[in-house]
Scaffold this motif. Structure first.
Motif: not given
Ligand SMILES: Cc1cc2nc3c(=O)[nH]c(=O)nc-3n(C[C@H](O)[C@H](O)[C@H](O)COP(=O)(O)OP(=O)(O)OC[C@H]3O[C@@H](n4cnc5c(N)ncnc54)[C@H](O)[C@@H]3O)c2cc1C
Length: 487
Positions: A21, A43, A50-52, A62-63, A115, A194, A370
């Protein structure tokens, strides 16, 4: 790199959250700002992604990977589109996306910065961060895009009563190489989304013959990747465009009938190892993966785990929410693959602040996804239209606490509604350069059919989407509606 601990640095834009995002926001902003202007990318994690960054090592996108990007940045992987990118490949691509943004604007990565406060005044926004060494740092910016988004955390092992089982999570124990791989005791995968599918598939592939069981809840189903993302000549003649299916789901939703719409989706375009599965979170699975998991699983229990308990001479039992307890072998492994998206009680600002300087991309589901939010809201911000266009928002977090299926359908209706408005107010090039477009891998003539349908129908359908969203809001007593009031 500046030293924000000692001085209040000023930036043209501060983006909080370096997931997909925030990185889409960064890429779009880099197209509007000049090379001598500056963006702070903040961050709390120590690297971009991010979450990865923290999710399990055997996760795969998955895509097809070309559709997971920022703006229209191309992957440099050199693999076929159908390749399911690994975690490392996704993280490398994200860093490449930051580097691409740097070509248009100055980017300062403030990683390891959490933050803690955003304060907007008439002429500036002040962002206070806590750094890794616990000092407070303040920066100011003309605009802030808060893309902390869903803020998904790594899964922890379930806390269980039994001392005779091993409780782990994909993030704490790699099922390919961790301790779990060093014995052959039965495994119970808890959760059929997933993460559960990735885990079951990896176990079955790496240790053929091992007993792998699944506690599936109400069962998840997935979009059939083979049908939605075909490769080769099938892209011309076969397959069904993802945008067609997602639009069809939004069109069928009236604010109350999520179960019927999901059943239609499952029976028409879905796949998965569990028959009559009820749960859908926009994941994709191939027929091959589905078959391998189905064939490789031992027991599949359609219930929810409550606890695992030592039971005297009866050994060990899994206690279920509804059904009778299940005896399991001492030494079994319990792998927590339950939802990463469990609703945390959080309050979230509207997608645009009253002063217009702070944009929030998060669980109010502005564009459902997002990544879409990061892309389109930033375009609207820099096109000067963010406070003009009466986009809808819905408190996705609150809806999620009532119903997961309603959240999914609501987010699709919201996406369609807002995309239609964005389309009416942004140049066509914004849509042309939208690399996240799920139809992107289809040949141009097939994509054109979808685009023409959208063009012809989006105004006509607007009232229907709004009615479905209003109904959803009334049903769960949750805020749904435009942030910007037009007279
Ligand atoms: C296991 C798993 C697998 C998934 N697989 C796929 C997939 O294959 N395809 C797909 O499209 N989607 C997938 N998703 C969905 C995934 O969440 C999105 O793809 C996407 O990565 C989310 O990006 P984001 O930017 O919204 O949020 P995040 O990736 O969570 O990024 C938000 C960032 O904000 C930071 N942050 C939060 N609060 C603060 C703060 N106060 N201060 C500073 N920084 C802060 C966080 O550290 C984080 O880095 C998956 C999700 C999970 C959990």
């Amino acid at each position: 790199m500046p030293n924000p601990q000692n001085q209040s640095e000023h930036y043209d834009l501060c983006i909080i959250g370096a997931g997909i995002g925030g990185l889409n926001a960064l890429y779009v902003a880099s197209q509007y700002l000049k090379p001598d202007q500056r963006i702070a990318l903040v961050d709390r994690r120590d690297r971009v992604g991010g979450m990865w960054v923290d999710t399990y090592d055997y996760v795969r996108l998955h895509q097809p990977h070309p559709c997971f990007t920022t703006g229209d940045v191309k992957w440099t992987l050199g693999k076929k589109p159908s390749h399911l990118a690994s975690k490392t490949e996704v993280l490398d691509h994200f860093q490449h996306c930051v580097n691409e943004s740097r070509k248009g604007v100055g980017v300062t990565e403030l990683l390891g910065h959490e933050m803690v406060e955003i304060e907007e005044t008439d002429d500036v926004v002040r962002v206070t961060c806590r750094t890794n060494d616990r000092t407070l740092a303040t920066i100011t910016a003309d605009h802030v895009i808060n893309a902390a988004a869903l803020d998904v955390d790594a899964l922890q092992p379930l806390s269980l009563s039994s001392s005779q089982v091993r409780s782990v999570s994909p993030e704490t124990c790699d099922v390919r190489t961790g301790e779990i791989a060093s014995d052959n005791n039965p495994v119970w995968v808890i959760g059929s989304g997933k993460t559960g599918m990735d885990t079951a598939h990896t176990l079955i592939t790496h240790q053929p013959g091992r007993e792998v069981n699944l506690v599936a809840g109400t069962g998840s189903f997935f979009m059939s990747r083979d049908r939605m993302f075909p490769s080769g000549t099938k892209r011309w003649l076969g397959g069904v465009r993802p945008n067609y299916v997602l639009t069809e789901m939004a069109d069928r939703f009236d604010g109350t009938n999520e179960v019927d719409v999901l059943n239609w989706m499952r029976d028409t375009y879905g796949t998965g190892p569990i028959p009559h599965a009820q749960h859908f979170f926009l994941g994709a699975l191939s027929e091959g993966e589905s078959t391998r998991i189905r064939d490789g699983l031992g027991q599949v229990v359609m219930d929810h785990l409550v606890d695992v308990v030592d039971h005297g001479e009866h050994g060990v039992q899994i206690h279920m929410r509804k059904g009778t307890p299940i005896d399991i072998a001492p030494g079994s492994w319990i792998v927590n693959c339950t939802s990463h998206f469990v609703s945390r009680a959080r309050t979230e600002a509207p997608y645009v602040s009253a002063g217009g300087r702070v944009v929030t991309i998060g669980f109010k589901g502005m564009f459902g996804f997002t990544s879409f939010g990061g892309y389109f809201l930033t375009h609207l911000l820099y096109a000067g239209k963010l406070r003009e266009v009466p986009l809808y928002e819905a408190d996705g977090n609150a809806i999620l606490s009532h119903s997961v299926p309603a959240t999914v359908l609501g987010s699709l209706a919201l996406t369609q509604y807002n995309l239609g408005l964005a389309f009416d107010h942004l140049p066509a090039k914004v849509f042309k350069d939208f690399g996240l477009d799920f139809d992107r891998l289809y040949p141009a003539p097939r994509r054109l059919v979808g685009q023409l349908k959208f063009l012809a129908g989006h105004k006509r359908k607007r009232e229907r989407y709004r009615h479905a969203l209003d109904t959803l809001g009334e049903r769960f007593d949750v805020h749904v509606g435009p942030v910007i009031k037009t007279s």
